[in-house]
Design a protein around this motif. Structure first.
Motif, PDB file in Angstrom:
ATOM      1  N   PHE A 103       0.785  -1.174   0.023  1.00  0.00           N
ATOM      2  CA  PHE A 103      -0.119  -0.054   0.057  1.00  0.00           C
ATOM      3  C   PHE A 103       0.870   1.384  -0.026  1.00  0.00           C
ATOM      4  O   PHE A 103       0.524   2.337  -0.748  1.00  0.00           O
ATOM      5  CB  PHE A 103      -0.708   0.265   1.162  1.00  0.00           C
ATOM      6  CG  PHE A 103      -2.300  -0.704   1.014  1.00  0.00           C
ATOM      7  CD1 PHE A 103      -3.268  -0.464   0.300  1.00  0.00           C
ATOM      8  CD2 PHE A 103      -2.442  -2.111   1.665  1.00  0.00           C
ATOM      9  CE1 PHE A 103      -4.390  -0.958   0.069  1.00  0.00           C
ATOM     10  CE2 PHE A 103      -3.541  -2.526   1.583  1.00  0.00           C
ATOM     11  CZ  PHE A 103      -4.381  -2.058   0.528  1.00  0.00           C
ATOM     12  N   SER A 104       2.059   1.253   0.712  1.00  0.00           N
ATOM     13  CA  SER A 104       2.694   2.367   1.104  1.00  0.00           C
ATOM     14  C   SER A 104       3.594   2.675  -0.431  1.00  0.00           C
ATOM     15  O   SER A 104       4.013   3.836  -0.681  1.00  0.00           O
ATOM     16  CB  SER A 104       3.746   2.264   2.071  1.00  0.00           C
ATOM     17  OG  SER A 104       3.051   2.140   3.175  1.00  0.00           O
ATOM     18  N   THR A 105       3.793   1.727  -1.171  1.00  0.00           N
ATOM     19  CA  THR A 105       4.833   2.027  -2.213  1.00  0.00           C
ATOM     20  C   THR A 105       4.113   1.842  -3.614  1.00  0.00           C
ATOM     21  O   THR A 105       4.799   1.606  -4.813  1.00  0.00           O
ATOM     22  CB  THR A 105       6.168   1.050  -2.238  1.00  0.00           C
ATOM     23  OG1 THR A 105       5.600  -0.422  -2.068  1.00  0.00           O
ATOM     24  CG2 THR A 105       6.843   1.274  -0.926  1.00  0.00           C
ATOM     25  N   TYR A 106       2.602   1.606  -3.579  1.00  0.00           N
ATOM     26  CA  TYR A 106       2.116   1.322  -4.691  1.00  0.00           C
ATOM     27  C   TYR A 106       1.983   2.592  -5.769  1.00  0.00           C
ATOM     28  O   TYR A 106       2.119   3.679  -5.282  1.00  0.00           O
ATOM     29  CB  TYR A 106       0.412   1.159  -4.309  1.00  0.00           C
ATOM     30  CG  TYR A 106      -0.352   0.984  -5.694  1.00  0.00           C
ATOM     31  CD1 TYR A 106      -0.496  -0.464  -5.870  1.00  0.00           C
ATOM     32  CD2 TYR A 106      -0.789   1.606  -6.367  1.00  0.00           C
ATOM     33  CE1 TYR A 106      -1.199  -0.776  -7.155  1.00  0.00           C
ATOM     34  CE2 TYR A 106      -1.567   1.655  -7.494  1.00  0.00           C
ATOM     35  CZ  TYR A 106      -1.898   0.169  -7.879  1.00  0.00           C
ATOM     36  OH  TYR A 106      -2.410  -0.209  -8.746  1.00  0.00           O
ATOM     37  N   GLY A 107       2.650   2.084  -7.097  1.00  0.00           N
ATOM     38  CA  GLY A 107       2.685   3.177  -7.949  1.00  0.00           C
ATOM     39  C   GLY A 107       4.300   3.534  -8.012  1.00  0.00           C
ATOM     40  O   GLY A 107       4.639   4.289  -9.082  1.00  0.00           O
ATOM     41  N   ASP A 108       4.982   3.269  -6.917  1.00  0.00           N
ATOM     42  CA  ASP A 108       6.485   3.708  -7.182  1.00  0.00           C
ATOM     43  C   ASP A 108       7.503   2.299  -7.212  1.00  0.00           C
ATOM     44  O   ASP A 108       8.292   2.457  -7.640  1.00  0.00           O
ATOM     45  CB  ASP A 108       6.780   4.368  -5.823  1.00  0.00           C
ATOM     46  CG  ASP A 108       6.323   5.799  -5.698  1.00  0.00           C
ATOM     47  OD1 ASP A 108       6.136   6.353  -7.077  1.00  0.00           O
ATOM     48  OD2 ASP A 108       6.089   6.487  -4.689  1.00  0.00           O
TER      49      ASP A 108
END
Length: 176
Positions: A103-108
């Protein structure tokens, strides 16, 4: 000021030896805490990091998360092993941490989407692995309180758009 301190601390943790005293084999619980908190911190201060710093932080988070998913140090309590052995309590904690990282790194972090697609359904159907229909907690009330408090963040995340884990119902023959 707080952001600058968080950035300094996050970049400092990136220098820790992943296979040293903060390794999965040395202390699996602290390993999970370190990498999940790295991911939380990254998501909070993302705009304060340069592109090079983001790459560095994400590479450490990814390396630790992949160890969490598939430990190579002879540890059986991993996220991957839960598919065949659902009663490994530390595997369940690893699953929670991996989803927090996703969740915290989604998209990165490209792996984040795979982790959510592969492991979120497992988590939703897995938790709580120790209770029964009567609400009992076979590991005792101490562990029950600890785990439920620890899971509250994830329950809230899922409630806001996916699954209401507070009202989840189990099938009668869930454990058969």
């Amino acid at each position: 000021e707080a952001g600058a301190y968080a950035k300094k601390a996050l970049l400092s943790v990136c220098d820790w030896d992943i296979y040293g005293t903060s390794s999965y084999v040395a202390h699996d619980t602290k390993f999970r805490d370190v990498v999940a908190n790295m991911a939380f911190t990254y998501s909070y201060i993302n705009d304060l990091l340069s592109e090079e710093e983001k790459e560095r932080v994400l590479s450490v988070i990814k390396e630790r998360a992949l160890i969490l998913e598939h430990p190579t140090e002879g540890i059986m309590d991993s996220v991957f092993m839960l598919k065949n052995s659902p009663y490994m309590s530390h595997g369940g904690s690893a699953l929670k941490a991996l989803l927090e990282i996703a969740f915290s790194t989604y998209g990165d972090l490209p792996e984040a989407e795979r982790w959510l697609r592969e492991y979120l359904p497992l988590y939703i159907n897995y938790y709580p692995n120790w209770g029964r229909e009567d609400g009992g907690w076979s590991q005792g009330t101490g562990y029950g309180q600890l785990n439920l408090t620890d899971e509250k963040l994830n329950f809230t995340l899922y409630l806001n758009g996916m699954v209401d884990m507070y009202r989840k119902k189990k099938k009668k023959n869930y454990y058969n």
